[in-house]
Design a protein around this motif. Structure first.
Motif, PDB file in Angstrom:
ATOM      1  N   SER A  61       0.974  -1.296  -0.154  1.00 33.81           N
ATOM      2  CA  SER A  61      -0.073   0.004  -0.067  1.00 33.81           C
ATOM      3  C   SER A  61       0.773   1.464   0.053  1.00 33.81           C
ATOM      4  O   SER A  61       2.123   1.134   0.456  1.00 33.81           O
ATOM      5  CB  SER A  61      -0.796   0.252   1.292  1.00 33.81           C
ATOM      6  OG  SER A  61      -0.144   0.432   2.316  1.00 33.81           O
ATOM      7  N   LYS A 113      -4.759  -3.765  -5.211  1.00 27.77           N
ATOM      8  CA  LYS A 113      -5.133  -4.785  -4.399  1.00 27.77           C
ATOM      9  C   LYS A 113      -5.334  -6.047  -5.156  1.00 27.77           C
ATOM     10  O   LYS A 113      -5.694  -6.327  -6.003  1.00 27.77           O
ATOM     11  CB  LYS A 113      -6.682  -4.441  -3.753  1.00 27.77           C
ATOM     12  CG  LYS A 113      -7.040  -5.344  -2.462  1.00 27.77           C
ATOM     13  CD  LYS A 113      -8.468  -4.775  -2.042  1.00 27.77           C
ATOM     14  CE  LYS A 113      -8.726  -5.684  -0.953  1.00 27.77           C
ATOM     15  NZ  LYS A 113     -10.170  -4.961  -0.029  1.00 27.77           N
ATOM     16  N   ASN A 166      -3.433  -8.777   3.267  1.00 23.18           N
ATOM     17  CA  ASN A 166      -4.383  -7.527   3.673  1.00 23.18           C
ATOM     18  C   ASN A 166      -3.140  -6.624   3.340  1.00 23.18           C
ATOM     19  O   ASN A 166      -2.510  -6.131   4.003  1.00 23.18           O
ATOM     20  CB  ASN A 166      -4.573  -7.337   5.114  1.00 23.18           C
ATOM     21  CG  ASN A 166      -5.050  -6.211   5.573  1.00 23.18           C
ATOM     22  OD1 ASN A 166      -5.670  -5.426   4.696  1.00 23.18           O
ATOM     23  ND2 ASN A 166      -5.516  -5.745   6.800  1.00 23.18           N
ATOM     24  N   ASP A 179      -3.953  -3.182   2.981  1.00 21.69           N
ATOM     25  CA  ASP A 179      -4.667  -2.086   3.238  1.00 21.69           C
ATOM     26  C   ASP A 179      -3.788  -1.451   4.660  1.00 21.69           C
ATOM     27  O   ASP A 179      -3.073  -2.079   5.405  1.00 21.69           O
ATOM     28  CB  ASP A 179      -6.149  -1.963   3.691  1.00 21.69           C
ATOM     29  CG  ASP A 179      -6.873  -2.361   2.764  1.00 21.69           C
ATOM     30  OD1 ASP A 179      -6.576  -1.816   1.581  1.00 21.69           O
ATOM     31  OD2 ASP A 179      -7.798  -3.089   2.720  1.00 21.69           O
TER      32      ASP A 179
END
Length: 368
Positions: free
Chosen positions: A42, A81, A366, A368
């Protein structure tokens, strides 16, 4: 090459998709074509890169690299993503193309596989022609590119597929195998990591020809089982068949957190989620294990593992959570925040062969 007790030569193709995850994203999002993109991670610097486009690789961005490091190398990188279900679907489409030519397909992951085309369904005969047809079909039907290595065994074919990436094909015929292996840098041999390579160089082993000059006794004494393997493959004695089914040796899940964890209760809560995920995957495959491994990665990217073996089968989420929590409680964190936790189960009691290239083995991710 040794010919004593050697089975007939086979025609093996290793197909390796080019920057698979990133290429799928660029195909599906034309605005990202020609741009440096990273699947996973990210812009906040959290998480790790699962895959990098070739444009990003020019800046030194690689898979498994922390996002913060990727940003330093390429400040304008685009983080995407992951869409694992899409990659799985495309992988099945690629597998269908393979199946037009042979049923002897050994998936290594979603984006690469071995094919034995010694006898091919279409009667083409030439492994090079088959590899070219497969590459053409992947490009025209799926809008993606693949690289191929063609040779007489799995070891040489896999190395060959990396020679002319991306979108390349390399054929190493029987008469060329010895010369190809002799010039191969020692780091390219399977099983030779940085530590082993350093040890070898101290012994004046820099490439394949240096390996060839050593006896099996010397290689075994210095490198154990790896030494026996190297003694064989440098002589092109890799008789491993293409296996359509492979044993699952471990199964797990891990998660990189959006914010470092500092409180034990938060870590335990995450372990409960991971334990449930692993338990569900075990149930799906009808597996039970006896060894649980806990993985902990700290904010400074150092990591440790702790494991425990028991004399009874493990499968339920409660069992996995309890053992993982106990292992976690015995770790001295030294005030270091935790950025990742993982649970893996191994030492299975079910010997039934199962496909290895199963997306259920993908890590929880993940970005994020």
């Amino acid at each position: 090459m040794s010919t004593q007790n050697t089975p007939p030569l086979r025609k093996i193709i290793h197909i390796d998709m080019d920057a698979f995850f990133a290429s799928v994203e660029q195909r599906d999002h034309p605005q990202w074509k020609g741009q440096p993109i990273a699947v996973g991670g990210s812009p906040t610097g959290r998480g790790v890169v699962a895959a990098a486009s070739y444009e990003a690789r020019k800046y030194g961005v690689r898979s498994a690299m922390p996002s913060a490091q990727a940003l330093k190398k390429c400040p304008h990188i685009i983080f995407v993503k992951p869409r694992f279900e899409i990659y799985k679907s495309v992988s099945l489409q690629i597998r269908e193309i393979f199946g037009r030519y042979t049923d002897l397909i050994e998936p290594l992951s979603l984006d690469e596989a071995y094919l034995d085309v010694t006898i091919d369904k279409k009667g083409i005969g030439s492994a090079i022609d088959i590899a070219q047809e497969i590459k053409k079909a992947i490009k025209s039907e799926l809008g993606l590119t693949a690289s191929a290595g063609v040779s007489i065994n799995k070891f040489v074919a896999k190395i060959a597929s990396d020679v002319n990436k991306p979108d390349g094909i390399t054929f190493i015929g029987p008469s060329k195998v010895e010369a190809f292996l002799d010039q191969l840098p020692i780091e390219k041999f399977y099983g030779v990591g940085k530590v082993t390579a350093s040890k070898m160089k101290l012994m004046n082993i820099h490439k394949g020809s240096d390996l060839r000059g050593l006896s099996i006794e010397a290689l075994q004494q210095n490198f154990g089982k790896l030494g026996r393997f190297l003694f064989a493959v440098i002589r092109a004695e890799d008789h491993r068949p293409v296996q359509t089914q492979r044993l699952v040796k471990s199964l797990g899940a891990e998660d990189t957190f959006g914010k470092d964890l500092v409180h034990l209760e938060d870590m335990v809560a995450e372990l409960e989620t991971l334990a449930q995920t692993v338990s569900d995957r075990l149930s799906k495959k009808k597996l039970q294990g006896r060894t649980l491994t806990l993985k902990v990665k700290f904010s400074d990217f150092t990591q440790i593992t702790r494991n425990r073996s028991v004399n009874y089968p493990l499968a339920s989420a409660t069992q996995l959570r309890d053992i993982a929590t106990e292992l976690l409680g015995n770790i001295d964190f030294e005030d270091r925040p935790v950025r990742l936790l993982g649970i893996t189960l191994s030492n299975f009691n079910d010997p039934t062969p199962r496909p290895k290239a199963d997306p259920d083995q993908l890590e929880l991710f993940n970005p994020d």
